[in-house]
Design an enzyme around this catalytic site. Sequence first.
Site, PDB file in Angstrom:
ATOM      1  N   GLY A  16     -17.358   2.729   4.537  1.00 32.55           N
ATOM      2  CA  GLY A  16     -16.344   1.522   3.988  1.00 32.55           C
ATOM      3  C   GLY A  16     -15.908   0.879   5.242  1.00 32.55           C
ATOM      4  O   GLY A  16     -15.839  -0.373   5.449  1.00 32.55           O
ATOM      5  N   ARG A  33     -17.314   0.626  -4.133  1.00 30.34           N
ATOM      6  CA  ARG A  33     -15.967   0.326  -3.501  1.00 30.34           C
ATOM      7  C   ARG A  33     -15.670  -1.112  -3.536  1.00 30.34           C
ATOM      8  O   ARG A  33     -16.650  -1.690  -3.315  1.00 30.34           O
ATOM      9  CB  ARG A  33     -16.050   1.072  -2.061  1.00 30.34           C
ATOM     10  N   GLN A  45      -8.343  -1.678   7.276  1.00 29.93           N
ATOM     11  CA  GLN A  45      -9.838  -2.114   7.360  1.00 29.93           C
ATOM     12  C   GLN A  45      -9.507  -3.907   6.976  1.00 29.93           C
ATOM     13  O   GLN A  45     -10.442  -4.576   7.686  1.00 29.93           O
ATOM     14  CB  GLN A  45     -10.731  -1.622   6.456  1.00 29.93           C
ATOM     15  N   ASP A  62      -5.755   9.389   4.722  1.00 29.21           N
ATOM     16  CA  ASP A  62      -7.061  10.164   4.573  1.00 29.21           C
ATOM     17  C   ASP A  62      -6.650  11.428   4.534  1.00 29.21           C
ATOM     18  O   ASP A  62      -7.690  12.550   4.386  1.00 29.21           O
ATOM     19  CB  ASP A  62      -7.977   9.747   5.933  1.00 29.21           C
ATOM     20  N   ARG A  74     -14.351  14.407   2.691  1.00 32.48           N
ATOM     21  CA  ARG A  74     -13.075  14.931   2.847  1.00 32.48           C
ATOM     22  C   ARG A  74     -12.795  15.826   1.578  1.00 32.48           C
ATOM     23  O   ARG A  74     -12.039  16.890   1.769  1.00 32.48           O
ATOM     24  CB  ARG A  74     -11.948  13.832   2.756  1.00 32.48           C
TER      25      ARG A  74
HETATM   26  C1  S3P Z   1      -9.694   3.048   8.414  1.00 28.20           C
HETATM   27  C2  S3P Z   1      -8.882   2.695   7.536  1.00 28.20           C
HETATM   28  C3  S3P Z   1      -8.288   3.320   6.217  1.00 28.20           C
HETATM   29  C4  S3P Z   1      -8.974   4.640   6.228  1.00 28.20           C
HETATM   30  C5  S3P Z   1     -10.545   4.636   6.712  1.00 28.20           C
HETATM   31  C6  S3P Z   1     -10.410   4.423   8.058  1.00 28.20           C
HETATM   32  C7  S3P Z   1      -9.956   2.353   9.365  1.00 28.20           C
HETATM   33  O1  S3P Z   1      -8.964   2.697   5.139  1.00 28.20           O
HETATM   34  O2  S3P Z   1      -9.025   5.255   4.838  1.00 28.20           O
HETATM   35  O3  S3P Z   1     -10.884   5.963   6.442  1.00 28.20           O
HETATM   36  O4  S3P Z   1     -10.507   2.700  10.616  1.00 28.20           O
HETATM   37  O5  S3P Z   1      -9.432   1.281   9.820  1.00 28.20           O
HETATM   38  P1  S3P Z   1      -7.864   1.465   4.529  1.00 28.20           P
HETATM   39  O6  S3P Z   1      -8.084   0.332   5.461  1.00 28.20           O
HETATM   40  O7  S3P Z   1      -8.764   1.073   3.327  1.00 28.20           O
HETATM   41  O8  S3P Z   1      -6.788   1.736   4.141  1.00 28.20           O
END
Ligand code: S3P
Length: 438
Positions: free
Chosen positions: A95, A123, A170, A321, A398
Amino acid sequence: MKPRRFMPSGPLRGTIRVPGDKSISHRSIMLGALAVGETRVTGLLEGEDVLSTAAAMRAMGARVERLGEGEWSVHGVGVGALLQPQDPLDMGNSGTSTRLLMGLVASHPITATFIGDASLSKRPMGRVIGPLSQMGAAFDASEGGRLPLTVRGAQPAVPIAYRLPVASAQVKSAVLLAGLNTPGITTVIEPVPTRDHSERMLRGFGADLSVEVEADGTRVIRLVGEAELKPQTIEVPGDPSSAAFFIVAALLVPGSELTILNVGLNPTRAGLIEVLRQMGGDIAEVNRREVGGEPVADLVVRHSALKGIAIDPAVVPSMVDEFPALFVAAALAEGTTVTTGLEELRVKESDRISVMAAALTGAGARVTETEDGLIIEGTGGEVLRGTAGAIATHLDHRIAMSMAVAGLASRAGVEVDDTRPIATSFPVFEALLDGLAT
Ligand code: S3P
């Protein structure tokens, strides 16, 4: 599918080092690919998710090469000069790769199609499509704003001021990365702080980025485009999200005393350690220092009798996470652990609330699922029964690692239906565990 039964273990003793931080590894390759010249990275996580990012940056013109274990060289093309990829970009399970790269493509005059595995294809991408459309990019997404999807970059993109409707690093990073090739000031308003690796690293690469913190804690992040990035030498600290599994394992297995070297302790990531200490966990930090612009320490974790608590939802972003691992710790604590405010867990690599509820119940824990969390009645230190059959991990690394840890603290062991997804974030997890567990 590659099932495995994780058996009860004797004390975990010794010293280990966990691989590089996944979030920082992704960003080092992306920003290296946008700087003009050679960026050198050491300690890079060579997990499948990061390799997806590396392949995508190659497909868009950067030279990304592996020099040795964790040692990488990235020759960037410069902000504004990404090339049109010839084939769809395969994001695998990642993601972070998908959402951050959608941001990069959004402000370049190129078109890219993103595809991914069954988990990633479920997702929601609407959360980045929204702001990136405001910046002028055009999207053709599958139903529900999902993959496969095609992004047509804006030329030029327009700067926006965007208030994050969900606490998501993200989404924040996608908008900031789009802002790199956007004339003017791109602003992200973050009511709840999330991991700030993008801000730290953008500054490190020479971007003009400022952060203003308002009286109520809201962070206003401003990035001046069009940016010129200068190549860097980056040392990636160890991933606290990978360390989490060994921290919980050492706390749960009697007689354990485990040292974990070089763990990243950025305050936007370190919530689990604080919560476990509140539960009675003995976690000491030694040799605090800075690595790659991030706070780091070695952790010494000793077996502890844990107590259940009500976890303050304000800490959720700093351990978003780590809840699958925390749920396992709670299952062996004395008393009740109540978690709330975890709606975001439902849209991770799997629905981590319901998948962990089913997995832990299958292993003999007492768990109640609510809309936004789990309520867990701990055993008070007594090991879990273990599973008869295999628990379903739904392509979620995880879940697999958390239930492996549950297996160490069980009578009959815990069988995980598929260990392959572990390689997305922590390829050496099983080898490290097998080297410790006796
Ligand atoms: C991440 C942000 C988180 C986290 C993912 C990594 C990142 O996601 O859960 O494993 O590297 O910016 P979200 O932005 O959806 O919370």
